[in-house]
Write a protein that holds these residues in place. Sequence first.
Motif, PDB file in Angstrom:
ATOM      1  N   ALA A   1       1.193  -7.638   6.049  1.00 51.98           N
ATOM      2  CA  ALA A   1      -0.137  -7.404   5.473  1.00 51.98           C
ATOM      3  C   ALA A   1      -1.113  -6.900   6.535  1.00 51.98           C
ATOM      4  O   ALA A   1      -1.041  -7.283   7.702  1.00 51.98           O
ATOM      5  CB  ALA A   1      -0.662  -8.686   4.840  1.00 51.98           C
ATOM      6  N   PHE A   2      -1.989  -6.006   6.125  1.00 56.16           N
ATOM      7  CA  PHE A   2      -3.051  -5.443   6.972  1.00 56.16           C
ATOM      8  C   PHE A   2      -2.480  -4.609   8.128  1.00 56.16           C
ATOM      9  O   PHE A   2      -3.146  -4.379   9.132  1.00 56.16           O
ATOM     10  CB  PHE A   2      -3.965  -6.550   7.528  1.00 56.16           C
ATOM     11  N   ARG A   3      -1.239  -4.148   7.980  1.00 56.77           N
ATOM     12  CA  ARG A   3      -0.613  -3.339   9.030  1.00 56.77           C
ATOM     13  C   ARG A   3      -1.397  -2.051   9.266  1.00 56.77           C
ATOM     14  O   ARG A   3      -1.699  -1.687  10.408  1.00 56.77           O
ATOM     15  CB  ARG A   3       0.828  -3.014   8.637  1.00 56.77           C
ATOM     16  N   GLN A   4      -1.720  -1.347   8.186  1.00 54.92           N
ATOM     17  CA  GLN A   4      -2.413  -0.074   8.341  1.00 54.92           C
ATOM     18  C   GLN A   4      -3.819  -0.269   8.907  1.00 54.92           C
ATOM     19  O   GLN A   4      -4.285   0.548   9.711  1.00 54.92           O
ATOM     20  CB  GLN A   4      -2.468   0.652   6.991  1.00 54.92           C
TER      21      GLN A   4
ATOM     22  N   GLU B   1       0.827  -1.201   0.000  1.00 52.61           N
ATOM     23  CA  GLU B   1       0.000   0.000   0.000  1.00 52.61           C
ATOM     24  C   GLU B   1       0.862   1.252   0.000  1.00 52.61           C
ATOM     25  O   GLU B   1       2.004   1.250   0.453  1.00 52.61           O
ATOM     26  CB  GLU B   1      -0.909   0.000   1.235  1.00 52.61           C
ATOM     27  N   GLU B   2       0.291   2.322  -0.520  1.00 51.27           N
ATOM     28  CA  GLU B   2       0.989   3.597  -0.577  1.00 51.27           C
ATOM     29  C   GLU B   2       1.184   4.147   0.836  1.00 51.27           C
ATOM     30  O   GLU B   2       0.284   4.114   1.667  1.00 51.27           O
ATOM     31  CB  GLU B   2       0.177   4.591  -1.414  1.00 51.27           C
ATOM     32  N   VAL B   3       2.384   4.649   1.097  1.00 54.79           N
ATOM     33  CA  VAL B   3       2.691   5.214   2.408  1.00 54.79           C
ATOM     34  C   VAL B   3       1.987   6.552   2.549  1.00 54.79           C
ATOM     35  O   VAL B   3       1.958   7.368   1.627  1.00 54.79           O
ATOM     36  CB  VAL B   3       4.216   5.399   2.574  1.00 54.79           C
ATOM     37  N   ARG B   4       1.425   6.805   3.712  1.00 57.85           N
ATOM     38  CA  ARG B   4       0.710   8.050   3.959  1.00 57.85           C
ATOM     39  C   ARG B   4       1.398   8.826   5.074  1.00 57.85           C
ATOM     40  O   ARG B   4       2.155   8.294   5.864  1.00 57.85           O
ATOM     41  CB  ARG B   4      -0.745   7.771   4.341  1.00 57.85           C
ATOM     42  N   ALA B   5       1.121  10.132   5.125  1.00 56.17           N
ATOM     43  CA  ALA B   5       1.591  11.016   6.197  1.00 56.17           C
ATOM     44  C   ALA B   5       3.112  11.047   6.297  1.00 56.17           C
ATOM     45  O   ALA B   5       3.678  11.130   7.372  1.00 56.17           O
ATOM     46  CB  ALA B   5       0.981  10.622   7.539  1.00 56.17           C
ATOM     47  N   ASN B   6       3.803  10.980   5.152  1.00 51.95           N
ATOM     48  CA  ASN B   6       5.270  11.080   5.127  1.00 51.95           C
ATOM     49  C   ASN B   6       5.961  10.041   5.989  1.00 51.95           C
ATOM     50  O   ASN B   6       7.022  10.285   6.560  1.00 51.95           O
ATOM     51  CB  ASN B   6       5.712  12.482   5.576  1.00 51.95           C
ATOM     52  N   GLN B   7       5.388   8.862   6.123  1.00 49.97           N
ATOM     53  CA  GLN B   7       6.030   7.810   6.900  1.00 49.97           C
ATOM     54  C   GLN B   7       7.274   7.318   6.178  1.00 49.97           C
ATOM     55  O   GLN B   7       7.322   7.230   4.961  1.00 49.97           O
ATOM     56  CB  GLN B   7       5.064   6.640   7.113  1.00 49.97           C
ATOM     57  N   MET B   8       8.291   6.983   6.960  1.00 53.26           N
ATOM     58  CA  MET B   8       9.531   6.431   6.420  1.00 53.26           C
ATOM     59  C   MET B   8       9.604   4.966   6.827  1.00 53.26           C
ATOM     60  O   MET B   8       9.832   4.638   7.993  1.00 53.26           O
ATOM     61  CB  MET B   8      10.741   7.202   6.965  1.00 53.26           C
ATOM     62  N   LEU B   9       9.384   4.079   5.874  1.00 50.31           N
ATOM     63  CA  LEU B   9       9.388   2.651   6.144  1.00 50.31           C
ATOM     64  C   LEU B   9      10.723   2.036   5.727  1.00 50.31           C
ATOM     65  O   LEU B   9      11.404   2.529   4.828  1.00 50.31           O
ATOM     66  CB  LEU B   9       8.233   1.971   5.396  1.00 50.31           C
TER      67      LEU B   9
ATOM     68  N   GLY C   1      -5.438  15.585   6.460  1.00 47.12           N
ATOM     69  CA  GLY C   1      -4.608  16.025   7.574  1.00 47.12           C
ATOM     70  C   GLY C   1      -3.438  15.082   7.836  1.00 47.12           C
ATOM     71  O   GLY C   1      -3.628  13.865   7.920  1.00 47.12           O
ATOM     72  N   ASP C   2      -2.228  15.647   7.973  1.00 45.52           N
ATOM     73  CA  ASP C   2      -1.058  14.794   8.188  1.00 45.52           C
ATOM     74  C   ASP C   2      -1.112  14.076   9.541  1.00 45.52           C
ATOM     75  O   ASP C   2      -0.731  12.907   9.651  1.00 45.52           O
ATOM     76  CB  ASP C   2       0.235  15.599   8.042  1.00 45.52           C
ATOM     77  N   LEU C   3      -1.609  14.746  10.579  1.00 50.99           N
ATOM     78  CA  LEU C   3      -1.693  14.113  11.897  1.00 50.99           C
ATOM     79  C   LEU C   3      -2.752  13.017  11.903  1.00 50.99           C
ATOM     80  O   LEU C   3      -2.558  11.953  12.506  1.00 50.99           O
ATOM     81  CB  LEU C   3      -2.005  15.163  12.967  1.00 50.99           C
ATOM     82  N   TYR C   4      -3.870  13.269  11.232  1.00 52.55           N
ATOM     83  CA  TYR C   4      -4.929  12.268  11.156  1.00 52.55           C
ATOM     84  C   TYR C   4      -4.420  11.008  10.460  1.00 52.55           C
ATOM     85  O   TYR C   4      -4.694   9.886  10.891  1.00 52.55           O
ATOM     86  CB  TYR C   4      -6.131  12.839  10.402  1.00 52.55           C
ATOM     87  N   GLU C   5      -3.672  11.172   9.375  1.00 53.95           N
ATOM     88  CA  GLU C   5      -3.167  10.014   8.638  1.00 53.95           C
ATOM     89  C   GLU C   5      -2.110   9.259   9.436  1.00 53.95           C
ATOM     90  O   GLU C   5      -1.934   8.055   9.248  1.00 53.95           O
ATOM     91  CB  GLU C   5      -2.609  10.464   7.298  1.00 53.95           C
ATOM     92  N   MET C   6      -1.394   9.954  10.321  1.00 52.51           N
ATOM     93  CA  MET C   6      -0.436   9.272  11.187  1.00 52.51           C
ATOM     94  C   MET C   6      -1.157   8.375  12.189  1.00 52.51           C
ATOM     95  O   MET C   6      -0.689   7.281  12.510  1.00 52.51           O
ATOM     96  CB  MET C   6       0.433  10.293  11.925  1.00 52.51           C
ATOM     97  N   VAL C   7      -2.300   8.838  12.681  1.00 47.49           N
ATOM     98  CA  VAL C   7      -3.056   8.065  13.679  1.00 47.49           C
ATOM     99  C   VAL C   7      -3.940   7.021  13.017  1.00 47.49           C
ATOM    100  O   VAL C   7      -4.013   5.875  13.476  1.00 47.49           O
ATOM    101  CB  VAL C   7      -3.912   9.005  14.553  1.00 47.49           C
ATOM    102  N   TYR C   8      -4.617   7.419  11.949  1.00 47.45           N
ATOM    103  CA  TYR C   8      -5.572   6.536  11.271  1.00 47.45           C
ATOM    104  C   TYR C   8      -5.152   6.354   9.804  1.00 47.45           C
ATOM    105  O   TYR C   8      -5.741   6.980   8.899  1.00 47.45           O
ATOM    106  CB  TYR C   8      -6.980   7.123  11.322  1.00 47.45           C
ATOM    107  N   PRO C   9      -4.146   5.544   9.521  1.00 43.51           N
ATOM    108  CA  PRO C   9      -3.644   5.431   8.143  1.00 43.51           C
ATOM    109  C   PRO C   9      -4.684   4.920   7.144  1.00 43.51           C
ATOM    110  O   PRO C   9      -4.556   5.155   5.947  1.00 43.51           O
ATOM    111  CB  PRO C   9      -2.466   4.461   8.273  1.00 43.51           C
ATOM    112  N   LYS C  10      -5.723   4.212   7.601  1.00 38.75           N
ATOM    113  CA  LYS C  10      -6.778   3.746   6.699  1.00 38.75           C
ATOM    114  C   LYS C  10      -8.079   4.531   6.870  1.00 38.75           C
ATOM    115  O   LYS C  10      -9.102   4.171   6.295  1.00 38.75           O
ATOM    116  CB  LYS C  10      -7.049   2.256   6.923  1.00 38.75           C
ATOM    117  N   GLY C  11      -8.005   5.613   7.642  1.00 39.04           N
ATOM    118  CA  GLY C  11      -9.195   6.436   7.830  1.00 39.04           C
ATOM    119  C   GLY C  11      -9.492   7.269   6.596  1.00 39.04           C
ATOM    120  O   GLY C  11      -8.637   7.482   5.740  1.00 39.04           O
TER     121      GLY C  11
END
Length: 464
Positions: A67-70, A30-38, A242-252
């Motif tokens: 799988a299903f991490r987010q 899946e595409e990384v959201r909220a500037n996460q560094m994996l 929102g960047d903070l929202y995506e950090m907390v809820y990556p599938k929201g």
Amino acid sequence: MKKSLFSIYIALFFLICTVPAAGMFLAEQEEVRANQMLAQKPVLKEKSEWNPDYLRELDQYVSDHFAFRQEMITANAVLMSGLFHVSGTEDVLLGRDGWLFYRETLNDFSGIATMSERQLYAAARNLYLMQEAAEKQGKTFLFTIAPNKNSIYPEYMPYYVRKTDEQGNASRFIRHLRQQKVRYIDLFQPLKNDTKVLYHRLDSHWTNEGASLAGEVLLDAVKKKPDCFPGKKTYRKQDFPGDLYEMVYPKGNQKDWEVYYRRPFTFQYKEPFGGVTDITIKTTNKDKEGSLLMYRDSFGNALIPFMAEAFSEACFSRQSQYDLTVEEAEEAEIVILEMVERNIPQLAFCQPIFAAPEREQGLRLEEQRAASFTMEQENWNQELVKLSGSFKHCRLDADSNIYVRIGNKCYEATPVSETREKEGYVLYVQKKKLSEKQCTVQIVYKSKDRYVRTEEKVIQFGGN
């Protein structure tokens, strides 16, 4: 029967446990959201050499990509916020009325000073030296701080976070800026005094209206008329991720409200342009006059349209090393450095690039102390040599400038705090002034209210 049920239970348990790992080979990443560094996929063998850290890197990779991490992170965050009213990630604070805040701003909000007086002075001196270099070239230099969200809206912070009466980094730093006569433009009061909500509820940054207000303040400081803005006719859409929202809820899928202007801007982006997060962005506006170089961080992204609208030529740079020798800096009439409040400590470590100013201070005979220093040199470009190093066995006063005596000339260096305990310096000297093959070099600094000299060294400058 009981034994059979127990066996089914065990088999089911292990099957569930293997789903995340097995799914890595079946499900598309899946595409990384909220500037996460994996973590990147490790390589077992490269250029005929085995990777000794392969197992450790593989563990990090699996932890970031199963799988299903987010989905699991989002489900956990929903439970944590619903049951305990806390954030599901340590990087984000869950505030009142659904507001989210970046945890990194907690010390600033609480009044916990993380910078020493020496670091504050050095950071302010860095900006003063940048300003002096810009003004010698006939440019106007401005520095501004984009306030943390909780500095403008403290009422939405979590109830358990207490704000003290102590001054944090920003208040103390602004005092140093004024003492150093840096041209600082305040955005705290204009944003606090405005009755509109100028920051996103689910993001760490200001809205377009907040950026518009900040732009007006900055342009007013350089005598630019605010009529270059697209008026006050706006409309709102709930489409901002929102960047903070995506950090907390990556599938929201919740979006924040954003403000848009009905009248289009007249400036144009120069190619190549990929988006406002590009490292360097250039714009042009044939209907305006003047040129701008603006060093920015992520808060500057929303500022770009409002600032670009006011200048014939503008360059917006996210380079962390502020280089006043590049073509864009030489051509600009106005140089602005914008930095978010939480990143102020970085100014004590930065190494801006400009020709070091010559000083009379330090040419007189001072007391000599048995302190040593290191010095390295590097051909920076066709005109400048970079000299840098650190001190040993010496303690500088908090308000000490650093001078480097090379032969019969004295230069003021940029102070660089490598750590709280270790002082450093950087200066860029014109090669034509280092024509001698070797020179005697000393460092001059203030200790116990008097300037002293280090030991003297002979440095080879031949070939520079």
